[in-house]
Motif scaffolding. Structure first.
Motif, PDB file in Angstrom:
ATOM      1  N   SER A  99      -1.946  -1.765   5.594  1.00  0.00           N
ATOM      2  CA  SER A  99      -3.076  -1.023   5.503  1.00  0.00           C
ATOM      3  C   SER A  99      -3.631  -0.480   4.202  1.00  0.00           C
ATOM      4  CB  SER A  99      -3.037   0.082   6.353  1.00  0.00           C
ATOM      5  OG  SER A  99      -1.870   0.943   6.148  1.00  0.00           O
ATOM      6  N   SER A 100      -2.672  -0.534   3.201  1.00  0.00           N
ATOM      7  CA  SER A 100      -3.155  -0.135   1.885  1.00  0.00           C
ATOM      8  C   SER A 100      -2.081  -0.898   0.767  1.00  0.00           C
ATOM      9  CB  SER A 100      -3.276   1.595   1.659  1.00  0.00           C
ATOM     10  OG  SER A 100      -1.898   2.273   1.515  1.00  0.00           O
TER      11      SER A 100
ATOM     12  N   ILE B  49       0.075  -2.263  -2.041  1.00  0.00           N
ATOM     13  CA  ILE B  49       0.652  -3.442  -2.286  1.00  0.00           C
ATOM     14  C   ILE B  49       0.542  -4.365  -1.174  1.00  0.00           C
ATOM     15  CG2 ILE B  49       3.089  -4.482  -2.658  1.00  0.00           C
ATOM     16  CD1 ILE B  49       3.722  -1.936  -4.109  1.00  0.00           C
TER      17      ILE B  49
ATOM     18  N   ARG C  97       0.182   1.604  10.861  1.00  0.00           N
ATOM     19  CA  ARG C  97       0.016   2.231  11.932  1.00  0.00           C
ATOM     20  C   ARG C  97      -1.809   2.489  11.836  1.00  0.00           C
ATOM     21  NH1 ARG C  97       3.430   7.153   9.837  1.00  0.00           N
ATOM     22  NH2 ARG C  97       2.320   6.371   8.131  1.00  0.00           N
ATOM     23  N   SER C  98      -2.290   2.394  10.638  1.00  0.00           N
ATOM     24  CA  SER C  98      -3.794   2.793  10.846  1.00  0.00           C
ATOM     25  C   SER C  98      -4.437   1.463  11.083  1.00  0.00           C
ATOM     26  CB  SER C  98      -3.897   3.144   9.322  1.00  0.00           C
ATOM     27  OG  SER C  98      -3.229   4.250   8.774  1.00  0.00           O
TER      28      SER C  98
ATOM     29  N   SER D  77      12.680  -1.166  -5.267  1.00  0.00           N
ATOM     30  CA  SER D  77      12.220  -0.441  -6.033  1.00  0.00           C
ATOM     31  C   SER D  77      13.007  -0.411  -7.473  1.00  0.00           C
ATOM     32  CB  SER D  77      11.921   1.288  -5.621  1.00  0.00           C
ATOM     33  OG  SER D  77      11.473   1.742  -6.804  1.00  0.00           O
TER      34      SER D  77
ATOM     35  N   TYR E 197      14.819   8.914  -2.300  1.00  0.00           N
ATOM     36  CA  TYR E 197      14.156   7.922  -2.031  1.00  0.00           C
ATOM     37  C   TYR E 197      14.699   6.860  -2.810  1.00  0.00           C
ATOM     38  CZ  TYR E 197      10.376   4.694  -2.987  1.00  0.00           C
ATOM     39  OH  TYR E 197       9.490   3.553  -3.327  1.00  0.00           O
TER      40      TYR E 197
ATOM     41  N   PRO F 170       9.520  -3.063  -7.938  1.00  0.00           N
ATOM     42  CA  PRO F 170       8.576  -2.461  -8.942  1.00  0.00           C
ATOM     43  C   PRO F 170       8.819  -0.986  -9.505  1.00  0.00           C
ATOM     44  CG  PRO F 170       7.539  -2.357  -6.668  1.00  0.00           C
ATOM     45  CD  PRO F 170       9.147  -2.484  -6.627  1.00  0.00           C
TER      46      PRO F 170
ATOM     47  N   VAL G 154       3.483   1.984  -9.301  1.00  0.00           N
ATOM     48  CA  VAL G 154       2.291   1.109  -9.131  1.00  0.00           C
ATOM     49  C   VAL G 154       1.303   2.368  -8.708  1.00  0.00           C
ATOM     50  CG1 VAL G 154       1.473  -0.860  -7.977  1.00  0.00           C
ATOM     51  CG2 VAL G 154       3.868  -0.477  -8.038  1.00  0.00           C
TER      52      VAL G 154
ATOM     53  N   THR H 237      -1.092   3.137  -6.302  1.00  0.00           N
ATOM     54  CA  THR H 237      -1.484   3.048  -5.060  1.00  0.00           C
ATOM     55  C   THR H 237      -1.710   4.397  -4.171  1.00  0.00           C
ATOM     56  OG1 THR H 237       0.924   3.011  -3.890  1.00  0.00           O
ATOM     57  CG2 THR H 237       0.260   0.777  -4.696  1.00  0.00           C
TER      58      THR H 237
HETATM   59  O1  NJP Z   1       2.028   2.672  -1.092  1.00  0.00           O
HETATM   60  P1  NJP Z   1       1.033   2.953   0.251  1.00  0.00           P
HETATM   61  P2  NJP Z   1       2.371   1.391  -1.710  1.00  0.00           P
HETATM   62  N1  NJP Z   1       4.981   2.110  10.378  1.00  0.00           N
HETATM   63  O2  NJP Z   1       1.380   4.280   0.558  1.00  0.00           O
HETATM   64  C1  NJP Z   1       2.643   1.832   5.597  1.00  0.00           C
HETATM   65  C2  NJP Z   1       7.076   0.838  -2.549  1.00  0.00           C
HETATM   66  N2  NJP Z   1       7.126   1.145  -3.964  1.00  0.00           N
HETATM   67  O3  NJP Z   1       1.668   0.315  -1.490  1.00  0.00           O
HETATM   68  O4  NJP Z   1       1.089   3.055   8.746  1.00  0.00           O
HETATM   69  C3  NJP Z   1       4.441   0.974   9.831  1.00  0.00           C
HETATM   70  O5  NJP Z   1      -0.403   2.653  -0.131  1.00  0.00           O
HETATM   71  C4  NJP Z   1       1.658   2.590   5.379  1.00  0.00           C
HETATM   72  O6  NJP Z   1       0.520   2.443   6.456  1.00  0.00           O
HETATM   73  P3  NJP Z   1       0.146   3.307   7.474  1.00  0.00           P
HETATM   74  C5  NJP Z   1       6.910   1.841  -1.287  1.00  0.00           C
HETATM   75  O7  NJP Z   1       8.114   2.612  -1.309  1.00  0.00           O
HETATM   76  C6  NJP Z   1       5.951   1.657  -4.282  1.00  0.00           C
HETATM   77  O8  NJP Z   1       2.937   1.861  -3.013  1.00  0.00           O
HETATM   78  O9  NJP Z   1      -1.378   2.873   8.171  1.00  0.00           O
HETATM   79  N3  NJP Z   1       3.894   1.218   8.675  1.00  0.00           N
HETATM   80  C7  NJP Z   1       0.864   1.483   4.156  1.00  0.00           C
HETATM   81  O10 NJP Z   1       0.299   0.464   4.718  1.00  0.00           O
HETATM   82  C8  NJP Z   1       6.805   1.100  -0.158  1.00  0.00           C
HETATM   83  O11 NJP Z   1       8.132   0.238   0.443  1.00  0.00           O
HETATM   84  C9  NJP Z   1       5.934   2.178  -5.536  1.00  0.00           C
HETATM   85  O12 NJP Z   1       0.238   4.629   7.034  1.00  0.00           O
HETATM   86  C10 NJP Z   1       4.099   2.251   7.776  1.00  0.00           C
HETATM   87  C11 NJP Z   1       2.160   1.330   3.393  1.00  0.00           C
HETATM   88  O13 NJP Z   1       3.331   1.573   4.271  1.00  0.00           O
HETATM   89  C12 NJP Z   1       5.802  -0.165  -0.668  1.00  0.00           C
HETATM   90  O14 NJP Z   1       6.194  -0.112  -2.176  1.00  0.00           O
HETATM   91  C13 NJP Z   1       6.926   1.879  -6.399  1.00  0.00           C
HETATM   92  C14 NJP Z   1       4.841   3.396   8.288  1.00  0.00           C
HETATM   93  C15 NJP Z   1       2.398   2.324   2.430  1.00  0.00           C
HETATM   94  O15 NJP Z   1       1.425   2.101   1.583  1.00  0.00           O
HETATM   95  C16 NJP Z   1       4.273  -0.136  -0.408  1.00  0.00           C
HETATM   96  O16 NJP Z   1       3.992   1.246  -1.005  1.00  0.00           O
HETATM   97  C17 NJP Z   1       8.032   1.461  -6.041  1.00  0.00           C
HETATM   98  C18 NJP Z   1       5.250   3.203   9.539  1.00  0.00           C
HETATM   99  N4  NJP Z   1       6.076   4.225  10.173  1.00  0.00           N
HETATM  100  C19 NJP Z   1       8.281   0.904  -4.568  1.00  0.00           C
HETATM  101  N5  NJP Z   1       4.844   4.420   7.159  1.00  0.00           N
HETATM  102  C20 NJP Z   1       4.806   2.779  -6.251  1.00  0.00           C
HETATM  103  N6  NJP Z   1       3.750   2.828  -5.633  1.00  0.00           N
HETATM  104  O17 NJP Z   1       4.789   3.138  -7.368  1.00  0.00           O
HETATM  105  C21 NJP Z   1       4.084   3.701   6.229  1.00  0.00           C
HETATM  106  O18 NJP Z   1       9.406   1.186  -6.760  1.00  0.00           O
HETATM  107  N7  NJP Z   1       3.561   2.593   6.632  1.00  0.00           N
END
Ligand code: NJP
Length: 223
Positions: free
Chosen positions: A11-12, A14, A34-35, A135, A147, A177, A180, A182
């Motif tokens: 949903s957002s 990566i 979820r969204s 990560s 984390y 990564p 990032v 996001t």
């Molecule tokens: O973050 P964000 P990223 N069930 O918040 C979903 C890792 N990472 O793209 O459910 C199902 O835009 C949430 O969707 P929603 C990080 O740990 C990041 O940066 O609708 N889905 C959204 O689509 C993660 O593993 C950085 O709220 C659930 C998504 O997860 C991955 O990259 C650095 C959920 C999160 O998107 C993607 O994160 C790094 C649930 N219970 C690793 N809870 C960085 N950004 O710097 C959440 O090393 N989601």
């Protein structure tokens, strides 16, 4: 026939960037998060190569039903990207909030286990490809990072999955990564990695010749 990719956390950030790039490269994508409203907006943008499959990775049945439904719709699954993850508002052991820790472990650890468990029978049929978002914080030690500890799990399990999947001609890639830009962060990070950079890495792993297992990709911002 066209290749199929199921993405969690679509949903957002990566996950959404990967969905866009995969569709540009001819893949059919199943979008899980979820969204529901955000998934539907992404499907409106991407067209009939994308399907919204709302659900929660902390609930095994929710993930399994979505994976099985996508497989039925598109005839089978070639790749699954377990990308959903969440961070913590307070770093460190003393400042950490127990309820926030529990939810993070449910998403970052149990969510990956449930996604992999739901995916495996489908991937086995196609000598398929599993990708996990780890990560940089799961690759080196950071003072008191709970984390980071959840992401060490992802890297450890991912390595074991590479061995397990090799037995049927499948492959597993863990993406590591650094920071990032996001919605993971409240503030924009324009000089850090962009979600498209991670999507490029995912596509690289998916496109690699069947002789080549891309087990890990480590990306860091230059700034
Ligand atoms: O973050 P964000 P990223 N069930 O918040 C979903 C890792 N990472 O793209 O459910 C199902 O835009 C949430 O969707 P929603 C990080 O740990 C990041 O940066 O609708 N889905 C959204 O689509 C993660 O593993 C950085 O709220 C659930 C998504 O997860 C991955 O990259 C650095 C959920 C999160 O998107 C993607 O994160 C790094 C649930 N219970 C690793 N809870 C960085 N950004 O710097 C959440 O090393 N989601």
């Amino acid at each position: 026939s066209e290749k199929t990719l199921f993405i969690t956390g679509a949903s957002s950030g990566i996950g959404a960037a990967t969905a866009r790039q995969a569709v540009q490269n001819g893949w059919t994508v199943g979008l899980f998060a979820r969204s529901e409203d955000k998934l539907k907006a992404l499907v409106d943008e991407l067209g009939d190569k994308a399907t919204a499959l709302p659900g929660d990775v902390t609930d095994f049945k929710s993930v399994k039903d979505a994976v099985d439904k996508f497989a039925d719709q598109v005839g089978g699954i070639d790749a699954v990207y377990a990308n959903a993850g969440t961070g913590l508002s307070a770093p460190g052991t003393e400042a950490g909030d127990p309820d926030e820790w529990e939810q993070m472990i449910k998403v970052n650890v149990m969510g990956v286990l449930w996604t992999v468990k739901a995916a495996m029978p489908h991937l086995k049929k196609r000598k398929g490809h599993l990708l996990l978002t780890g990560s940089a914080a799961g690759r080196r030690h950071i003072a008191g990072s709970v984390y980071g500890a959840s992401k060490w799990f992802v890297h450890g399990y991912g390595g074991n999955l590479s061995e397990e999947m090799r037995e049927f001609g499948g492959r597993c890639t863990v993406i590591a990564p650094g920071m990032v830009d996001t919605p993971f962060f409240d503030e924009p990070k324009p000089d850090k990695l962009q979600p498209e950079d991670i999507a490029d890495a995912v596509m690289h792993a998916l496109k690699a010749d069947s002789r080549c297992a891309v087990n890990e990709i480590f990306l860091m911002p230059t700034q």
